[in-house]
Design an enzyme around this catalytic site. Structure first.
Site, PDB file in Angstrom:
ATOM      1  N   ASN A   1     -10.666  -2.541  -6.423  1.00  0.00           N
ATOM      2  CA  ASN A   1      -9.836  -1.605  -7.203  1.00  0.00           C
ATOM      3  C   ASN A   1     -10.407  -1.304  -8.595  1.00  0.00           C
ATOM      4  OD1 ASN A   1      -6.596  -2.733  -5.909  1.00  0.00           O
ATOM      5  ND2 ASN A   1      -7.873  -0.997  -5.259  1.00  0.00           N
TER       6      ASN A   1
ATOM      7  N   ASP B   1       0.835  -1.211   0.000  1.00  0.00           N
ATOM      8  CA  ASP B   1       0.000   0.000   0.000  1.00  0.00           C
ATOM      9  C   ASP B   1       0.867   1.257   0.000  1.00  0.00           C
ATOM     10  OD1 ASP B   1      -2.296   1.488   0.025  1.00  0.00           O
ATOM     11  OD2 ASP B   1      -2.749   1.165   2.146  1.00  0.00           O
TER      12      ASP B   1
END
Ligand code: FPP
Length: 246
Positions: free
Chosen positions: A66, A18
């Site tokens: 996503n 991340d």
């Protein structure tokens, strides 16, 4: 030296990579530049894990959620994934790495899926580290598809509900061929699981690094692994029980 006990490494390391976007934005760069730098980190960390002797490495590369990102970012991420997979197959073959993917592959663009299949096929006989990319992966979706498949197997007579246990349930998940993670690293300071391996993480040790993924280095990996090696995994037992067992 990294100061690690190579006998006590996690058998399966999972990573939530991340902070690519924030790394880029902090430098007034486009988010995709952060993802490009993130790919460099993937190369370094895959190579280091394989050298250290980690048996299974699973990277959360693209979540089921996503797909909701701006179309241009999704397109750029898909192009990066395809490029990475195509470029890395030869290195995987040299390093004895077997490539694997978990997630809803039907949702991937056909050219990405072809690159995935090609890498899986070409590395199938490799016996070293198993590198798994989670692509279009969501843990709740994974659990639902397992439940749907189990229901179908029960109604066709192929599965006896009385025989259903944790092991059998696990065999319906995308991860049926790999053990549960021993250690999970998430970068960028966020402390969430974000719909990653919800069933499989039941007894996994968690580690949160403040470093954004593009800057996560070998040294950061070693520090995380040293932390793992300092922990006592009790699996619900007491410390005294564990000491008496050995
Ligand atoms: C999180 O950063 C990262 C992703 C959503 C994708 C991870 C992808 C890569 C590292 C590159 C491609 C992967 C491989 C395996 C070649 P973010 O965009 O959520 O960052 P932010 O939270 O700072 O916005």
């Amino acid at each position: 030296m990294h100061g690690l006990d190579t006998e006590k490494l996690p058998r399966h390391l999972a990573i939530i990579m991340d902070g690519n976007g924030r790394w880029a934005q902090e430098r007034m760069l486009k988010r995709i530049i952060g993802h490009q730098r993130g790919v460099e980190t993937v190369r370094v960390i895959v190579e280091e894990c394989s050298k250290l002797g980690i048996r299974y490495l699973t990277l959360f590369a693209f979540s089921a959620e996503n797909w909701l990102r701006p179309k241009t970012e999704v397109k750029a991420l898909m192009a990066l994934l395809k490029k990475y997979i195509k470029a890395e197959v030869s290195r995987m073959l040299t390093n004895n790495i077997r490539f694997n993917v978990i997630g809803n592959r039907d949702e991937l663009p056909p050219d990405v899926n072809d690159a995935v299949q090609d890498a899986i096929d070409r590395t199938a006989a490799k016996t070293g580290m198993v590198l798994t990319l989670a692509l279009s992966y969501g843990a709740r979706q994974e659990i639902i598809q397992a439940a749907v498949q189990m229901a179908a197997d029960i109604s066709s007579g192929g599965l006896n509900p009385a025989a259903l246990d944790e092991k059998r349930f696990s065999s319906y998940l995308f991860t049926s061929s790999i053990p549960d993670p021993d250690f999970l690293i998430r970068t960028s300071g966020e402390m969430r699981i974000s719909n990653f391996l919800l069933w499989q993480l039941a007894y996994t040790e968690l580690y949160f690094s403040n470093v954004n993924w593009p800057e996560f280095s070998r040294n950061e990996l070693h520090a995380a692994l040293r932390d793992y090696q300092s922990r006592e995994r009790r699996f619900g037992r007491t410390s005294a029980q564990l000491q008496n067992r050995s």
